[in-house]
Structures are given as C-alpha cells and as structure tokens.
Design a protein around this motif. Sequence first.
Motif, PDB file in Angstrom:
ATOM      1  N   ARG A 260       0.823  -1.202   0.000  1.00 28.47           N
ATOM      2  CA  ARG A 260       0.000   0.000   0.000  1.00 28.47           C
ATOM      3  C   ARG A 260       0.856   1.250   0.000  1.00 28.47           C
ATOM      4  N   ARG A 261       0.422   2.219  -0.790  1.00 25.95           N
ATOM      5  CA  ARG A 261       1.062   3.520  -0.702  1.00 25.95           C
ATOM      6  C   ARG A 261       0.411   4.289   0.447  1.00 25.95           C
ATOM      7  N   PRO A 262       1.169   5.145   1.126  1.00 29.45           N
ATOM      8  CA  PRO A 262       0.562   5.944   2.191  1.00 29.45           C
ATOM      9  C   PRO A 262      -0.466   6.906   1.608  1.00 29.45           C
ATOM     10  N   LEU A 263      -1.436   7.269   2.428  1.00 29.52           N
ATOM     11  CA  LEU A 263      -2.503   8.165   2.006  1.00 29.52           C
ATOM     12  C   LEU A 263      -2.178   9.602   2.411  1.00 29.52           C
ATOM     13  N   LEU A 264      -2.131  10.474   1.416  1.00 31.29           N
ATOM     14  CA  LEU A 264      -1.964  11.907   1.633  1.00 31.29           C
ATOM     15  C   LEU A 264      -3.316  12.579   1.465  1.00 31.29           C
TER      16      LEU A 264
ATOM     17  N   GLU B 295       3.828  10.023  -7.308  1.00 30.25           N
ATOM     18  CA  GLU B 295       3.693   8.572  -7.164  1.00 30.25           C
ATOM     19  C   GLU B 295       4.147   7.998  -5.824  1.00 30.25           C
ATOM     20  N   ALA B 296       4.353   8.836  -4.818  1.00 26.62           N
ATOM     21  CA  ALA B 296       4.700   8.309  -3.499  1.00 26.62           C
ATOM     22  C   ALA B 296       3.466   8.059  -2.645  1.00 26.62           C
TER      23      ALA B 296
ATOM     24  N   ILE C 125      -9.988  11.653   9.029  1.00 27.02           N
ATOM     25  CA  ILE C 125      -8.622  12.110   9.314  1.00 27.02           C
ATOM     26  C   ILE C 125      -7.755  10.961   9.814  1.00 27.02           C
ATOM     27  N   ASP C 126      -8.329  10.047  10.571  1.00 26.32           N
ATOM     28  CA  ASP C 126      -7.560   8.941  11.144  1.00 26.32           C
ATOM     29  C   ASP C 126      -6.941   8.057  10.075  1.00 26.32           C
ATOM     30  N   ARG C 127      -7.598   7.928   8.915  1.00 26.27           N
ATOM     31  CA  ARG C 127      -7.074   7.009   7.889  1.00 26.27           C
ATOM     32  C   ARG C 127      -5.886   7.580   7.114  1.00 26.27           C
ATOM     33  N   ALA C 128      -5.587   8.866   7.297  1.00 29.41           N
ATOM     34  CA  ALA C 128      -4.481   9.486   6.556  1.00 29.41           C
ATOM     35  C   ALA C 128      -3.132   9.163   7.181  1.00 29.41           C
ATOM     36  N   ASP C 129      -2.113   9.134   6.331  1.00 29.27           N
ATOM     37  CA  ASP C 129      -0.729   8.992   6.788  1.00 29.27           C
ATOM     38  C   ASP C 129       0.010  10.320   6.774  1.00 29.27           C
ATOM     39  N   ALA C 130      -0.471  11.271   5.984  1.00 30.08           N
ATOM     40  CA  ALA C 130       0.191  12.577   5.859  1.00 30.08           C
ATOM     41  C   ALA C 130      -0.845  13.586   5.357  1.00 30.08           C
ATOM     42  N   PHE C 131      -0.527  14.863   5.543  1.00 29.49           N
ATOM     43  CA  PHE C 131      -1.449  15.931   5.160  1.00 29.49           C
ATOM     44  C   PHE C 131      -0.712  17.043   4.421  1.00 29.49           C
TER      45      PHE C 131
ATOM     46  N   GLY D 165       0.985   2.068   5.228  1.00 27.30           N
ATOM     47  CA  GLY D 165       0.133   0.895   5.323  1.00 27.30           C
ATOM     48  C   GLY D 165      -0.651   0.763   6.616  1.00 27.30           C
ATOM     49  N   ARG D 166      -0.864   1.867   7.348  1.00 24.54           N
ATOM     50  CA  ARG D 166      -1.638   1.781   8.585  1.00 24.54           C
ATOM     51  C   ARG D 166      -3.125   1.555   8.334  1.00 24.54           C
ATOM     52  N   ARG D 167      -3.600   1.876   7.114  1.00 26.48           N
ATOM     53  CA  ARG D 167      -5.042   1.775   6.850  1.00 26.48           C
ATOM     54  C   ARG D 167      -5.495   0.327   6.778  1.00 26.48           C
TER      55      ARG D 167
END
Length: 196
Positions: free
Chosen positions: A6-10, A38-39, A78-84, A194-196
């Motif tokens: 999984r790619r992190p979610l921004l 693509e990150a 907001i909890d499902r995001a890895d970065a903002f 990959g925390r989601r």
Amino acid sequence: MTDADRRPLLQVIVASTRPGRVGEPIARWFAGYARDHEAFDVEIIDLAEIDLPMFAEPEHPRFGRYTMESTKAFSATIDRADAFAIVHPEYNHSYNAALKNAIDHLNQEWAGKPVALIGYGGVAAGARAAEALVPVLVALQMVVAGAVPIPFAMKNVSGEGAGRVFEPAPETEAGAKGVLDGLSSWVGTLGLRGRR
C-alpha cells in the motif's frame, strides 16, 4: 494487497470555506501533482463540504469519546491518513477560523503524522498564517515537513466556477516537489506506511 504494497494516504485539506476561494483550484493542482509524484495515494478533504459545526463536544478530544455524528465522521476521515497537505489562506495575519475549528475537533487522529503547508495570499504568500499554524501543529505532535508559499495566487488562476485551474510558477512546482519528498521521507521515518 499486503500492507507493504500500500502507498501511504496523503490528504490535501482545503482550509478555506468561502465561495470562490482560490484554495480549491490550488488544492486540485497540488493533489494532481502529488499523484504524479507517485509516493502517495491522494484524496482531497474540503472543509466546506465537511461543514463542521463550531466545536461543541463535552469532553476533550484527546479521549476520543465523541458524541456528535459530525465529529465521529471527521475523526474516521482524518484517522485514515498517513500525511497531510493543508492548503490555507491568510486572514488578518493568521490562518482561518474553519481550519482552527477542524484542527481543534480532534487530537490523536493528527498526532505523529507529517504535514506540509501550502499557503497563499498577497505579497506575504500566507507566510504569517503558516507561522501562526506551526505551533498549533507541533502541539498536536505533528511533524511539519515544509511549506509552499504562493504569492498573489489569484493571478495564476484561470477559468470560471468549478472549471478554474491553477497554473503554478516554476518555483511553486519546485516547492511542491520538495514538500512531497519531505512528506514521503517522514512517512517512512515514522513508520506510517500501510496503517489503513
């Protein structure tokens, strides 16, 4: 798909809720740029669409014991995001009330995640708003991974209504690449992938 795949979610947060806000086309441009980078997987979170009431939970958000459905839904988003990346205006030498209200609704959902500030305005390019915002984000244990100041942003917007397009200057694109590289590096350092 495994967590490693999984790619992190921004999440690109549109902070302004005003009609005709320039932040909306800027956020669409930045989200597209981030997808091309693509990150990250990328989604736009528009505070005008979220439409949170003024914070009125009976308990401090650090406990996560929310009573309002609007808070519960925003928490899950907001909890499902890895970065903002926060696309924010500057109002009266600071950031806007809708953004402060959104930040104050939550606590642990923000903590330990990297954030980039995409500020816009006149000659100051949102810099004073970013300066006011940084201590708030640090208090929430977020990592500020950089900023992209956009001066006189309205000059770079063309079109009408929902079809408006932001066309960045070369230095804005360079800044965007820099903050995306920084966010990606911090996601890896903080072990968020990959925390989601």
